[in-house]
Design a protein around this motif. Structure first.
Motif, mmCIF file in Angstrom:
data_model
loop_
_atom_site.group_PDB
_atom_site.id
_atom_site.type_symbol
_atom_site.label_atom_id
_atom_site.label_comp_id
_atom_site.label_asym_id
_atom_site.label_seq_id
_atom_site.Cartn_x
_atom_site.Cartn_y
_atom_site.Cartn_z
ATOM 1 N N ARG A 182 0.682 -1.291 0.044
ATOM 2 C CA ARG A 182 -0.069 -0.002 0.062
ATOM 3 C C ARG A 182 1.461 1.006 -0.652
ATOM 4 O O ARG A 182 0.599 2.485 -0.305
ATOM 5 N N PHE A 183 2.367 1.173 0.301
ATOM 6 C CA PHE A 183 2.729 2.286 0.298
ATOM 7 C C PHE A 183 4.657 2.173 -0.441
ATOM 8 O O PHE A 183 5.242 1.633 0.086
ATOM 9 N N ILE A 184 4.552 1.415 -1.940
ATOM 10 C CA ILE A 184 5.230 1.957 -2.632
ATOM 11 C C ILE A 184 6.351 3.235 -2.370
ATOM 12 O O ILE A 184 6.271 3.273 -3.129
ATOM 13 N N ILE A 185 7.529 2.663 -2.416
ATOM 14 C CA ILE A 185 8.563 4.138 -2.693
ATOM 15 C C ILE A 185 9.364 3.574 -3.583
ATOM 16 O O ILE A 185 10.178 2.331 -2.797
ATOM 17 N N GLU A 186 9.828 3.535 -3.918
ATOM 18 C CA GLU A 186 10.824 3.547 -5.319
ATOM 19 C C GLU A 186 12.101 4.192 -4.097
ATOM 20 O O GLU A 186 12.526 5.385 -3.234
ATOM 21 N N LYS A 187 12.865 2.648 -4.039
ATOM 22 C CA LYS A 187 14.691 2.923 -2.810
ATOM 23 C C LYS A 187 15.201 2.785 -4.047
ATOM 24 O O LYS A 187 16.103 1.915 -4.511
ATOM 25 N N LYS A 188 16.551 3.970 -4.150
ATOM 26 C CA LYS A 188 17.286 3.683 -4.879
ATOM 27 C C LYS A 188 18.369 2.849 -4.117
ATOM 28 O O LYS A 188 18.728 2.657 -2.652
ATOM 29 N N SER A 189 19.838 3.122 -4.558
ATOM 30 C CA SER A 189 20.603 1.793 -4.331
ATOM 31 C C SER A 189 21.627 2.428 -3.049
ATOM 32 O O SER A 189 22.334 2.466 -2.132
ATOM 33 N N ASN A 190 20.832 4.117 -3.201
ATOM 34 C CA ASN A 190 22.171 4.941 -2.959
ATOM 35 C C ASN A 190 22.116 6.087 -2.280
ATOM 36 O O ASN A 190 20.818 6.179 -3.565
ATOM 37 N N PRO A 191 21.239 7.037 -1.582
ATOM 38 C CA PRO A 191 22.187 6.365 -0.514
ATOM 39 C C PRO A 191 21.182 5.348 -0.296
ATOM 40 O O PRO A 191 19.933 5.384 -0.204
ATOM 41 N N VAL A 192 21.523 4.771 1.134
ATOM 42 C CA VAL A 192 21.183 3.391 1.601
ATOM 43 C C VAL A 192 20.765 4.071 2.994
ATOM 44 O O VAL A 192 21.210 4.375 3.990
ATOM 45 N N ILE A 193 19.308 4.324 3.382
ATOM 46 C CA ILE A 193 18.588 4.433 4.650
ATOM 47 C C ILE A 193 18.325 4.101 5.675
ATOM 48 O O ILE A 193 17.954 3.099 5.465
ATOM 49 N N ILE A 194 18.546 3.898 7.009
ATOM 50 C CA ILE A 194 19.083 3.490 8.012
ATOM 51 C C ILE A 194 18.557 4.179 9.070
ATOM 52 O O ILE A 194 18.438 5.758 8.711
ATOM 53 N N GLY A 195 17.004 3.673 9.312
ATOM 54 C CA GLY A 195 16.373 3.947 9.779
ATOM 55 C C GLY A 195 16.063 3.828 11.622
ATOM 56 O O GLY A 195 15.784 2.944 12.146
ATOM 57 N N TRP A 196 15.392 5.126 12.227
ATOM 58 C CA TRP A 196 15.027 5.099 13.820
ATOM 59 C C TRP A 196 13.650 5.635 14.244
ATOM 60 O O TRP A 196 13.245 6.672 13.271
ATOM 61 N N THR A 197 12.676 4.705 14.984
ATOM 62 C CA THR A 197 11.320 5.354 15.168
ATOM 63 C C THR A 197 11.328 5.381 16.406
ATOM 64 O O THR A 197 11.536 4.518 17.106
ATOM 65 N N GLY A 198 11.325 6.787 17.249
ATOM 66 C CA GLY A 198 10.608 6.440 19.025
ATOM 67 C C GLY A 198 10.121 7.701 19.316
ATOM 68 O O GLY A 198 9.829 8.613 18.205
ATOM 69 N N THR A 199 10.377 7.821 20.468
ATOM 70 C CA THR A 199 10.143 9.025 21.049
ATOM 71 C C THR A 199 10.915 9.791 21.723
ATOM 72 O O THR A 199 12.268 9.221 21.851
ATOM 73 N N GLN A 200 10.555 10.931 22.404
ATOM 74 C CA GLN A 200 12.147 11.310 23.159
ATOM 75 C C GLN A 200 12.637 10.764 24.357
ATOM 76 O O GLN A 200 13.606 11.187 24.909
ATOM 77 N N SER A 201 11.518 9.940 24.640
ATOM 78 C CA SER A 201 12.431 9.326 26.550
ATOM 79 C C SER A 201 12.774 8.086 25.704
ATOM 80 O O SER A 201 13.499 7.119 26.712
ATOM 81 N N THR A 202 12.884 7.824 24.680
ATOM 82 C CA THR A 202 13.798 6.178 23.964
ATOM 83 C C THR A 202 14.806 7.179 23.263
ATOM 84 O O THR A 202 15.408 6.251 23.169
#
Length: 359
Positions: A182-202
């Motif tokens: 449902r959320f198709i996003i075209e991803k390129k080889s570079n740059p690779v996206i390293i992600g983190w999600t959270g709140t200010q407490s974490t």
């Protein structure tokens, strides 16, 4: 049968509520249950609850919450089940729960997804930390008809006080929400996206990885970026970092931008009580996931098959390097991760467990 939810926050606001029971409200309705909810904090109080200042407004919001809880006690004559998420009041002893159990004789289903019997107060709430009354968790467990725990560590605590404990994991809606198709996003080889999600407490958890990420910046200049999705910009000391303010409207689309998902934790008793929510979100979206081998993470992920368990700096660097360099590896691990969530941690797979709480 009628169910009354007594919850801390308004519906569709807090992750713990959204992914522990709100996803099942439609299923409860289809199975003949009539469900009503009452939050302690109303919408206006929730908007400023974790903001600095606004002390008068917070006091007004707190007072209104207490009054709502008192008034609801006179409206439960035809209610069979009272579902309590975490607590009825944010401070003080559990006198509302005591009245529900001992005076009104209601069947309490007590739900929690953190080690809330421990003191782990956020910076925003230090001023009232002494009022939290963490020991009330044991009493509420004793008075409950059933206890719904997010993982086996939490269940082992509850079992000290009550035999009717159910491991009811935090789950993901893999069809209507966390669905990569449902959320198709075209991803390129570079740059690779390293992600983190959270709140200010974490945020301290991701900050702990800064030395590792700095080494990666030297090893892979311009080949990756770190994406932080949170309610506060951590302003990390990294060259290649982007920040997106968390929003419920764009949450899944923003997560889908990631090529690799991170969930570092400290190995302490509080972290052992966590339910692996970040990992579940990443994996459901086919994002290859790296976590610390703490608590339920060891149950969610089979190392090297559907995700990675990394403890030392060497392990984090090795796995991140492999995933940055190998797009096919990312794809394979991501696909296996989604299969794990669909089979074991989805709303569909867990519906019978949730419904059994009310039988």
């Amino acid at each position: 049968m009628k169910i009354q939810l007594l919850i801390p926050y308004p519906l569709k606001t807090a992750p713990s509520q959204r992914f522990r029971f709100e996803q099942y409200l439609e299923i409860l309705d289809k199975n003949g249950f009539q469900v009503k909810s009452q939050s302690f904090w109303d919408e206006s109080a929730w908007q400023i609850l974790y903001c600095k200042g606004f002390y008068f407004t917070k006091v007004i919001g707190f007072t209104k919450g207490v009054m709502r809880r008192l008034f609801i006690l006179f409206q439960l004559s035809r209610v069979e089940f009272v579902f309590i998420h975490r607590e009825c009041l944010p401070v003080g002893p559990p006198f509302i729960e005591w009245i529900l159990a001992k005076i009104l004789r209601k069947k309490i289903i007590y739900d929690f997804d953190d080690a809330i019997w421990l003191s782990n107060t956020s910076a925003e709430n230090k001023a009232i930390a002494f009022l939290k009354w963490h020991r009330k968790v044991a009493s509420i467990c004793k008075w409950s008809w059933k206890i719904s725990c997010g993982n086996s560590f939490l269940a082992s605590y509850a079992l000290q006080f009550n035999k009717n404990v159910v491991v009811n994991p935090t789950t993901i809606d893999t069809i209507n929400l966390h669905n990569p198709s449902r959320f198709i996003i075209e991803k390129k080889s570079n740059p690779v996206i390293i992600g983190w999600t959270g709140t200010q407490s974490t945020l301290p958890y991701i900050i702990s990885l800064i030395p590792i990420l700095q080494k990666l910046e030297q090893q892979f200049p311009d080949q990756f970026r770190l994406l932080i999705i949170a309610n506060k910009d951590p302003k990390l000391s990294l060259k290649f970092v982007d920040y997106l303010k968390w929003s419920i409207e764009t949450e899944i689309q923003d997560l889908s931008k990631m090529d690799i998902g991170l969930m570092p934790l400290t190995d302490d008793i509080w972290a052992k009580g966590k339910c692996g929510f970040k990992a579940l979100q990443y994996m459901a979206l086919e994002i290859p996931t790296i976590v610390s081998p703490v608590g339920v993470n060891n149950e969610i992920i089979k190392n090297g098959i559907d995700g990675y368990l990394c403890k030392t700096e060497t392990e984090w660097l090795r796995v991140l390097t492999q995933l940055i360099e190998d797009k096919n590896l990312r794809k394979g691990i991501g696909s296996a991760g989604r299969k794990k969530i669909t089979s074991n941690y989805s709303v569909v797979s867990n519906s019978s467990v949730f419904l059994d709480l009310f039988s």
